[in-house]
Motif scaffolding. Structure first.
Motif, short mmCIF file in Angstrom:
data_model
loop_
_atom_site.label_atom_id
_atom_site.label_comp_id
_atom_site.label_asym_id
_atom_site.label_seq_id
_atom_site.Cartn_x
_atom_site.Cartn_y
_atom_site.Cartn_z
N THR A 72 0.84 -1.19 0.00
CA THR A 72 0.00 0.00 0.00
C THR A 72 0.88 1.25 0.00
OG1 THR A 72 -0.06 0.13 2.41
CG2 THR A 72 -1.73 -1.26 1.34
N ASN A 73 0.23 2.40 -0.36
CA ASN A 73 0.96 3.66 -0.36
C ASN A 73 1.46 4.01 1.04
OD1 ASN A 73 0.36 3.77 -3.04
ND2 ASN A 73 -0.17 5.95 -3.02
N GLU A 74 0.68 3.62 2.07
CA GLU A 74 1.10 3.90 3.44
C GLU A 74 2.39 3.16 3.76
OE1 GLU A 74 -1.92 3.14 2.52
OE2 GLU A 74 -3.01 5.00 2.94
N GLU A 75 2.50 1.89 3.29
CA GLU A 75 3.72 1.12 3.53
C GLU A 75 4.90 1.74 2.78
OE1 GLU A 75 1.95 -3.38 4.23
OE2 GLU A 75 2.26 -2.65 2.19
N ILE A 76 4.60 2.21 1.57
CA ILE A 76 5.68 2.81 0.77
C ILE A 76 6.14 4.12 1.42
CG2 ILE A 76 6.19 3.89 -1.45
CD1 ILE A 76 4.36 1.76 -2.73
N VAL A 77 5.16 4.93 1.91
CA VAL A 77 5.54 6.18 2.58
C VAL A 77 6.38 5.88 3.82
CG1 VAL A 77 4.63 8.12 3.92
CG2 VAL A 77 3.60 7.52 1.72
N GLU A 78 6.02 4.82 4.54
CA GLU A 78 6.80 4.45 5.73
C GLU A 78 8.24 4.10 5.34
OE1 GLU A 78 6.84 1.03 9.26
OE2 GLU A 78 5.13 1.18 7.87
N ILE A 127 13.14 11.91 0.02
CA ILE A 127 12.64 11.14 -1.12
C ILE A 127 11.13 11.36 -1.23
CG2 ILE A 127 12.42 8.82 -2.09
CD1 ILE A 127 14.85 8.04 -0.37
N TYR A 128 10.65 11.49 -2.46
CA TYR A 128 9.22 11.70 -2.71
C TYR A 128 8.87 11.07 -4.05
CZ TYR A 128 11.03 15.24 -5.83
OH TYR A 128 11.70 15.87 -6.81
N GLY A 129 7.62 11.13 -4.46
CA GLY A 129 7.28 10.58 -5.76
C GLY A 129 5.78 10.49 -5.98
N VAL A 130 5.44 9.85 -7.09
CA VAL A 130 4.04 9.58 -7.45
C VAL A 130 3.88 8.08 -7.55
CG1 VAL A 130 2.24 9.87 -9.19
CG2 VAL A 130 3.77 11.78 -8.66
N ILE A 131 3.06 7.48 -6.68
CA ILE A 131 2.83 6.05 -6.66
C ILE A 131 1.31 5.82 -6.75
CG2 ILE A 131 3.14 3.89 -5.42
CD1 ILE A 131 5.74 5.15 -6.31
N ASN A 132 0.93 4.99 -7.73
CA ASN A 132 -0.51 4.69 -7.94
C ASN A 132 -1.31 5.99 -8.09
OD1 ASN A 132 -0.04 1.91 -7.68
ND2 ASN A 132 -0.12 2.06 -5.45
N GLY A 133 -0.71 6.98 -8.78
CA GLY A 133 -1.42 8.23 -9.07
C GLY A 133 -1.45 9.20 -7.91
N GLN A 134 -0.86 8.84 -6.76
CA GLN A 134 -0.91 9.70 -5.59
C GLN A 134 0.50 10.19 -5.23
OE1 GLN A 134 -2.80 7.66 -2.37
NE2 GLN A 134 -4.81 7.58 -3.33
N TYR A 135 0.57 11.41 -4.71
CA TYR A 135 1.85 11.97 -4.29
C TYR A 135 2.25 11.37 -2.93
CZ TYR A 135 5.41 15.30 -2.86
OH TYR A 135 6.58 15.86 -2.46
N VAL A 136 3.50 10.90 -2.83
CA VAL A 136 4.02 10.37 -1.56
C VAL A 136 5.26 11.16 -1.21
CG1 VAL A 136 3.07 8.06 -1.88
CG2 VAL A 136 5.33 8.57 -2.79
N ASP A 137 5.50 11.37 0.08
CA ASP A 137 6.61 12.21 0.50
C ASP A 137 7.27 11.61 1.73
OD1 ASP A 137 8.02 14.58 1.88
OD2 ASP A 137 7.42 15.39 -0.06
N GLY A 138 8.63 11.54 1.72
CA GLY A 138 9.36 10.90 2.80
C GLY A 138 9.71 11.84 3.93
N VAL A 139 9.37 13.13 3.80
CA VAL A 139 9.67 14.06 4.89
C VAL A 139 8.40 14.68 5.47
CG1 VAL A 139 11.96 14.60 4.08
CG2 VAL A 139 10.04 15.92 3.21
N GLY A 140 7.24 14.11 5.10
CA GLY A 140 5.98 14.52 5.71
C GLY A 140 5.35 15.78 5.14
N TRP A 141 5.80 16.24 3.95
CA TRP A 141 5.22 17.46 3.39
C TRP A 141 3.88 17.15 2.76
CZ3 TRP A 141 4.86 19.13 -2.00
CH2 TRP A 141 4.39 20.45 -2.12
#
Length: 854
Positions: free
Chosen positions: A80-86, A106-120
């Motif tokens: 899941t995106n939550e696991e990837i964000v973790e 680190i950040y990115g677009v996964i499954n069409g959603q923005y994910v961010d590794g620093v909590g932005w």
């Protein structure tokens, strides 16, 4: 008198013209040379800064690549995106702790959603798929991309992004870098303390500039800068001269990852300032010399008689100098003849003495291995001791020759401390017992069990000291003491002392102790064998190991010879106590064979029948039945009839020597892939280079040592003829036959626990990475070798850097450390270090890959 005046004027005029021409020529030559040197210096400076920038960006790409591969794997597994964000949050924290503040997460677009590794959390109207970093990365088709500088939506700062599309082509992972590190690098750019630098994007945008006010400007759109920009684009990599702001300047340009241009601008007058000063001084010196010459001419004109007398004196002095020169030439010729005589003597002595020693020690080795009679074994041990003493004497002479000629070098390896000490104890204890001396051992139990250094030379130093102690001690004891002085930053300092109750040394004789071929109190010690080279060699070897010998001696009471040695710790586990009763319960051969190759096809050529017997018996230990012959002509006939894996070819044979035989074998194309090893008793300085230059593939010195013979067999026999090796531990036996697993990886010495962290703790994924690593090893080794052959240190550095990272990822820590050493050397253009260590690194990497895949 008038004629003399005219002669004087003509002489002065001609002298002035010649000196003027000479000054003009040298001035022009110096100016051209300086100009060429400065431009080369500028190009080298630009290349070095480019390499730093590319390494800076390449580090970020490596970090992103590992993260992207892991996320790709997680997406494929349905995470899941939550696991990837973790995961990327954890990796962002790791990146922040490992690197400087230039890395922002680190950040990115996964499954069409923005994910961010620093909590932005982006604003509602933020569409990551419309951002340049996303669009450019998707267009790149899966390759890592350095995105052009842009304004970060989160911080408002100008940044660059390293991005990579995942396998599905629409998911993207990125890592932002601020331009702080690039700006700091640019602000420090100068050539000999002058000039400035800046970085242009391919579209003309100023990425970083010595003048921070210039950042963000577009030189392609600025009328004042357009000409400079166009010139930079057309040159791409190199240098050119141009008028900038009304001043003649040199411009140095280099390409950074096909996206940026590094530019260095230095004013020509500043660059050539030192050269112009030198030219002015040169002209002034020329004028001064002319003035002096003129003065001498005038004085000579006024004092003709005095000059004539001076000329006669000069003539006499010239004759004297010629006579002295002839004397010096004769002395040089005598010295050259003496050196040649020394070399010839060493070569003859080496061959004539080592040949019978080879037979004696070789046959004696077979007695030690085959006899069961304790009395015979004792006799054999005495033969071995005497033979080794004789061999030690000649080896000392040869080692001294190598050191004097600068051909001796250290070969550091990992070694077992207990084995080294036990070998020394076993080698000296019998000599001490024979003389009725007590041999004591005082080994600090906290000494680390495994160290890194040249164990051969360390043993040679200590053995020389122990041998001398036994030689010069008639009553009492000899003690070997090893103390741990402490471990600091991964290295231990050991104190070695050899203490005896021998004859001691007078204070006035201490300086003679370190002189070559010098023996103290020759009349008193005439019954003691030796060359007077032992301590000299010890001192020179310790100097090579950044140490020195310390001597504390009292005449007629005894001596202590000691030194400190700093060695890298491989395994800090203490060596423990040495059990005297288990050291030498029975006389055994020194070397345990680990290789068996019954199907190997070996030919041994030697005109000495005893040497042939030694070689045949030694090869039988490895399960090999060799073909033998006694001449070069027989070798050629056998090669015409049969193909061999290895040909051991003696050098010095009657009628047709080894060099002539090898030439015929190559001219008639009879080798068919066979490896030819020079078999010789000639072990003087330069012998190995001589054989390799003549076309031999290797060199085996007599007397033959089993360890050296096994090394040659292992390195040169085809893998299919080697019938396995002796397994040293039960774990190795299991690993050689089991399928690839974490247990097998551990048995291969891989740091599996650390590697699993990079694989998110998933063993299957780790094994997949390990297999990919092994499959890619052969191609990467070929690429490395190609770069080395072409002296391409830049690409060599980049590829070996990649191997360092991938090796660390799969737990091959030792390979990774060696890759780092090669990376540092290649970055510093230390081609000698790279060439020296490249072969063993590639060989060990291939062997590890084969064991992983096997």
């Amino acid at each position: 008198m008038n004629n003399n005046r005219k002669t004087l004027l003509l002489t002065l005029g001609a002298t002035f013209v010649i000196m003027a021409m000479l000054v003009a020529y040298t001035t022009s030559l110096m100016y051209r040379s300086s100009d060429s040197y400065i431009h080369e210096l500028g190009d080298d400076k630009a290349s070095a800064i480019t390499a730093d920038l590319e390494n800076y960006l390449e580090t970020a790409r490596s970090v992103l690549w590992v993260a992207a591969d892991t996320v790709d794997h997680m997406v494929a597994k349905g995470a899941t995106n939550e696991e990837i964000v973790e995961y990327i949050t954890r990796e962002s924290a790791n990146t922040a702790s490992q690197f400087d503040e230039s890395y922002t997460g680190i950040y990115g677009v996964i499954n069409g959603q923005y994910v961010d590794g620093v909590g932005w959390t982006p604003p509602d109207d933020y569409d990551p798929t419309a951002r340049d970093w996303y669009l450019d990365t998707v267009a790149a088709g899966g390759q890592p991309l350095v995105v052009s500088p842009y304004v970060d939506a989160q911080t408002g700062n100008v940044i660059i992004s390293i991005c990579k599309a995942l396998t599905n082509k629409y998911d993207v992972l990125g890592l932002d870098l601020t331009l702080t590190g690039v700006q700091e690098t640019v602000e420090e750019i100068n050539i000999n303390g002058s000039g400035y630098g800046f970085i242009l994007n391919y579209d003309g945008t100023v990425v970083a500039h010595h003048d921070s006010g210039e950042k963000g400007k577009n030189y392609s759109e600025d009328p004042d800068k357009a000409e400079l920009f166009n010139k930079i684009i057309s040159v791409d990599k190199g240098n050119f001269d141009m008028v900038i702001d009304g001043r003649n300047c040199s411009v140095f340009v280099d390409d950074v990852l096909d996206q940026w241009h590094l530019v260095i601008i230095v004013e020509n007058s500043v660059l050539l300032k030192d050269t112009i000063n030198v030219l002015i001084v040169s002209i002034l010196v020329g004028l001064l010399v002319f003035g002096l010459i003129s003065t001498f001419y005038i004085l000579g004109y006024r004092h003709e008689r005095k000059v004539n007398k001076s000329m006669e004196e000069m003539k006499a002095n010239e004759q004297k100098r010629e006579y002295e020169a002839k004397i010096l030439m004769l002395e040089k010729s005598a010295a050259d003849s003496a050196n040649k005589a020394k070399s010839d003597f060493l070569a003859d002595m080496s061959h004539e003495i080592r040949t019978p020693i080879n037979a004696v020690l070789g046959m004696n080795e077979m007695i030690l291995r085959e006899s069961k009679d304790e009395q015979i074994l004792e006799y054999s041990a005495n033969i071995k001791s005497a033979g080794n003493t004789l061999l030690s004497i000649i080896n000392n002479i040869l080692d001294f020759s190598k050191i004097e000629d600068g051909k001796m070098s250290l070969v550091p390896v990992e070694f077992d401390t207990a084995e080294l000490i036990n070998s020394l104890i076993n080698s000296i204890s019998e000599r001490a017992r024979t003389k009725g001396l007590e041999f004591n051992v005082d080994i600090d139990e906290s000494v680390p069990s495994k160290l890194y250094g040249d164990d051969v030379r360390i043993s040679q130093v200590i053995m020389n000291l122990l041998t001398n102690a036994v030689k010069y001690t008639e009553n009492g004891s000899v003690t070997l003491r090893v103390k741990n002085k402490g471990i600091d930053d991964g290295s231990v300092t050991l104190r070695f002392d050899v203490i005896d109750t021998g004859i001691g040394i007078k204070d006035e004789d201490l300086e003679k102790l370190f002189m070559s071929f010098e023996r103290l109190e020759e009349k008193r010690n005439r019954h003691i064998e030796g060359t007077g080279l032992g301590i000299s060699i010890v001192n020179k070897l310790l100097t090579m190991m950044n140490s020195k010998l310390e001597v504390d001696s009292k005449y007629a009471i005894g001596s202590t010879f000691g030194f400190d040695l700093k060695l890298r710790v491989v395994d800090a586990e203490p060596v423990g106590a040495f059990d005297e009763k288990n050291r030498n319960s029975r006389i055994e051969p020194d070397y345990i064979v680990h290789l068996n190759a019954p199907d190997a096809k070996i030919l041994v050529t030697d005109d000495n029948g005893m040497n042939l017997k030694v070689a045949v018996n030694f090869l039988k230990i490895f399960g090999i039945t060799p073909v033998t012959c006694g001449s070069g002509a027989e070798t050629i006939e056998l090669a015409r009839k049969e193909r061999f894996d290895i040909i051991f070819l003696d050098h010095m044979m009657p009628q047709m020597d080894g060099f002539e035989t090898l030439k015929v074998l190559k001219d008639e194309d009879l080798l068919q892939g066979a490896v030819v090893i020079a078999l010789t008793a000639n072990a003087v300085v330069g012998a190995e280079e001589q054989y390799l230059k003549a076309g031999f593939d290797g060199y085996l010195s007599k007397p033959i040592m089993l360890a050296d013979l096994e090394k040659i067999l292992r390195n040169n026999l085809p893998a299919n003829v080697i019938d396995g090796t002796v397994s040293n531990t039960p774990e190795e036996a299991v690993s050689s036959s089991s399928a690839l697993s974490a247990e097998k990886a551990r048995a291969l010495g891989l740091n599996v626990d650390a590697a699993l962290v990079y694989a998110c703790g998933e063993e299957d994924f780790y094994l997949e990475l390990l297999t990919d690593y092994a499959n890619a090893a052969y191609e990467k080794c070929s690429e490395l070798t190609s770069y080395l052959d072409n002296n391409d240190m830049k690409n060599y550095s980049i590829l070996v850097h990649s191997l360092k990272s991938s090796s660390r990822t799969v737990g091959a820590d030792e390979i990774s450390d060696r890759a780092k050493a090669l990376e540092d050397a290649s970055k510093n253009e230390d081609a000698d270090f790279v060439k020296e260590h490249h072969g063993s690194f590639v060989k060990d990497l291939k062997e590890l890959a084969a064991r992983i895949l096997g």
